[in-house]
Motif scaffolding. Sequence first.
Motif, short mmCIF file in Angstrom:
data_model
loop_
_atom_site.label_atom_id
_atom_site.label_comp_id
_atom_site.label_asym_id
_atom_site.label_seq_id
_atom_site.Cartn_x
_atom_site.Cartn_y
_atom_site.Cartn_z
N ALA A 102 -30.55 15.12 84.15
CA ALA A 102 -29.26 14.50 84.46
C ALA A 102 -29.40 13.01 84.75
N LEU A 103 -30.56 12.58 85.28
CA LEU A 103 -30.76 11.17 85.57
C LEU A 103 -30.75 10.31 84.31
N TYR A 104 -30.95 10.93 83.18
CA TYR A 104 -31.03 10.21 81.90
C TYR A 104 -29.66 10.15 81.22
N GLU A 105 -28.62 10.60 81.93
CA GLU A 105 -27.25 10.53 81.43
C GLU A 105 -26.43 9.60 82.31
N ASP A 106 -25.52 8.86 81.70
CA ASP A 106 -24.68 7.95 82.45
C ASP A 106 -23.53 8.71 83.11
N LEU A 107 -23.07 8.22 84.24
CA LEU A 107 -21.88 8.77 84.86
C LEU A 107 -20.68 8.52 83.95
N GLY A 108 -19.92 9.57 83.71
CA GLY A 108 -18.81 9.45 82.78
C GLY A 108 -19.18 9.78 81.36
N ALA A 109 -20.45 10.11 81.12
CA ALA A 109 -20.90 10.48 79.77
C ALA A 109 -21.83 11.68 79.87
N GLU A 110 -21.42 12.66 80.66
CA GLU A 110 -22.24 13.84 80.89
C GLU A 110 -22.50 14.58 79.58
N GLY A 111 -23.74 15.05 79.43
CA GLY A 111 -24.11 15.79 78.22
C GLY A 111 -24.50 14.90 77.06
N GLN A 112 -24.48 13.58 77.25
CA GLN A 112 -24.85 12.65 76.18
C GLN A 112 -26.11 11.90 76.57
N GLY A 134 -17.06 5.53 85.22
CA GLY A 134 -17.67 6.75 85.74
C GLY A 134 -18.28 6.55 87.10
N LEU A 135 -18.94 5.40 87.31
CA LEU A 135 -19.52 5.13 88.63
C LEU A 135 -18.43 4.95 89.67
N ALA A 136 -17.37 4.22 89.34
CA ALA A 136 -16.29 4.01 90.31
C ALA A 136 -15.69 5.35 90.75
N ALA A 137 -15.50 6.26 89.81
CA ALA A 137 -14.94 7.58 90.15
C ALA A 137 -15.89 8.35 91.05
N ALA A 138 -17.18 8.31 90.73
CA ALA A 138 -18.17 9.02 91.54
C ALA A 138 -18.27 8.44 92.95
N LEU A 139 -18.20 7.12 93.06
CA LEU A 139 -18.27 6.48 94.37
C LEU A 139 -17.05 6.82 95.22
N GLU A 140 -15.88 6.77 94.62
CA GLU A 140 -14.68 7.09 95.39
C GLU A 140 -14.72 8.53 95.89
N GLU A 141 -15.17 9.44 95.03
CA GLU A 141 -15.27 10.85 95.44
C GLU A 141 -16.25 11.00 96.60
N ARG A 142 -17.39 10.31 96.54
CA ARG A 142 -18.40 10.41 97.60
C ARG A 142 -17.86 9.82 98.90
N LEU A 143 -17.22 8.65 98.81
CA LEU A 143 -16.74 7.99 100.02
C LEU A 143 -15.59 8.75 100.67
N GLN A 144 -14.72 9.33 99.86
CA GLN A 144 -13.61 10.10 100.41
C GLN A 144 -14.12 11.26 101.26
N ALA A 145 -15.27 11.79 100.89
CA ALA A 145 -15.80 12.96 101.60
C ALA A 145 -16.59 12.59 102.84
N LEU A 146 -16.82 11.30 103.08
CA LEU A 146 -17.65 10.89 104.20
C LEU A 146 -16.80 10.48 105.40
N PRO A 147 -17.07 11.02 106.58
CA PRO A 147 -16.33 10.60 107.78
C PRO A 147 -16.49 9.11 108.06
N LEU A 148 -17.64 8.53 107.66
CA LEU A 148 -17.87 7.13 107.99
C LEU A 148 -16.89 6.19 107.28
N ALA A 149 -16.27 6.67 106.20
CA ALA A 149 -15.29 5.82 105.49
C ALA A 149 -14.07 5.52 106.36
N GLN A 150 -13.88 6.29 107.42
CA GLN A 150 -12.75 6.05 108.33
C GLN A 150 -13.10 5.05 109.43
N ASP A 151 -14.36 4.61 109.50
CA ASP A 151 -14.80 3.64 110.50
C ASP A 151 -14.06 2.32 110.27
#
Length: 574
Positions: free
Chosen positions: A551-561, A414-431
């Motif tokens: 939401a902070l009390y839920e893990d990435l990839g386990a939303e609603g749990q 879940g974290l890997a997916a969230a990080l990739e989504e965040r980085l893809q959206a950032l212009p700095l990832a093209q640096d």
Amino acid sequence: MLDRLAEEEIRYLEAMIARLEAGEEDPEDFRVYRLKNGIYGIRGRPEHHMIRIKLPVGRITPEGLRVLAEVAERYAENRLAHVTTRQAVQLHHVHRRDVPQVLRAVNRVGLTTREACGHSIRAVTCCPYAGVSPEEPFDVTPYAERAYRYFLRHPVGQNLPRKFKIAFEGCRTDHARTPIHDIGVVAAVEGGKRGFRIYVGGGLGAAPMGAELLEPFTPEEDLLPTMLAVIRLFDRYGNRKVLTQARLKFLVKRWGIAEFREAVREERRIVKLTASGADLEAWTPPEDPPPPALPTPPRKPLSFAPGFEAWRRTNLFRQKQEGFYTVTVRLPLGDITPEGLRALAGIAEAYAGEVRSAISQNLLLRFVPEWALGGLYEALLEAGLAQAGGHTLLDITRCPGADTCNLAITRSRGLAAALEERLQALPLAQDPALRPLSLKISGCPNACGQHPIADIGFYGASRKVGEREVPHYTLLLGGGTREGEARFGQVIGRVPARRVPEAVERILKRYQAERQDGESFQAFLDRVGAASFKPLLADLQEIPPYEEAPALYEDLGAEGQAFSVSLGRGECAV
């Protein structure tokens, strides 16, 4: 055709399963036998298993890809094959009754699960660019393959004090990460003669250690005797009483490298004096492999399809064979579907001479003609396999995490997916300066995701706030390897799982803003100090009450749990 010995082992396993389901088999005896054959338990589902399939020295044929597609489709509940950091493929949530069918299918195409777990020689991995790299003095592939075949089912490797891992490297660049292995073998030439620099005692886990140089030059004819001597000493003197002190690295540390070196030399002398027959044949240096049979794909060097230029910048490796490239097929999260495997098999047959696995959790197409790169890209694009960013910041390494592992605290997927989504959206990832940085994630401190050797690494943790648990990741900065040296990341602090993408963005932006001309991330950390990042992230570590930020009390990839640490009996150490 199925190997006779493999068929006997599978039939024995089938009989054990029948007895187990009839209540006539000791579950612990079944557990020990299945683990020796690469069959793990799954968190919370004792009738389901994870199966780890070795790719010998990283190689897999198109036929093998199709068989992996078939077994993933028919037997893995999530219909995915997960490529690991140790040149293997894992299938998750395979029902116990289907395990023998999976084993038969993969063994028929030269793959095996044998000793993929347990106190055994788990893996003999090889630089994925061996045989094609302009940096190498010679191809280490046949030596790695000889070692793999020699030690598979070898009596010396069946009941070691702990798991044992071997890596071969031919390049100046440490693609195989030799310093974090029990034995690291690096190609060398002295006086026109082939040999190796051998390193011993490396490993990750909760107490990572870098390997020590055993010998500056070991002639090729002494390679296997030397490896066998090291393993015999480990078998004899490794700590069998305390599991957390059982790896070879602790024996090397306890004796010191000078004493261990002398012991290996004496043991090697004994090995060579007492060896005979098949063992002596196995030690004969192998011949260089013949060049692979190459297809004749249509000529199309360029493509106007979207994304071609970005893909060409990041996913191509120029081979020493003029006019040929090795192409990275980037697998986000290390996963590939049955459809992707079948498509890749056809693409490999049409465009490449060979397929190999990289420890970056990707697959590589080797010997692709330069004049066919445009056509290859379009074929990969049609198959959904043309993701750019191979071996860059976007190419995140992760272990399976708490989705399946009994020891994991958090869901690293879940974290890997969230990080990739965040980085893809950032212009700095093209640096271009940020592109080479590595991100690695483990769901616990045991480092299956290799977080200690990442530029930016994370491992799963937990923190209690009031009466509730909050998923966290411990952040490390500054890890990496090169031949003869492992640099382990410095712990900076714990960050709530859902704030990790923001933490990574801040780290990257600071480096981008404050670096000097040409200054690498490692050099930047050396100059400013990794600890100087602590104030930058301090506010992210503050946790409001549950009512204010549930939401902070839920893990990435386990939303609603609701998150809670629920550890089972670990099996990766068994």
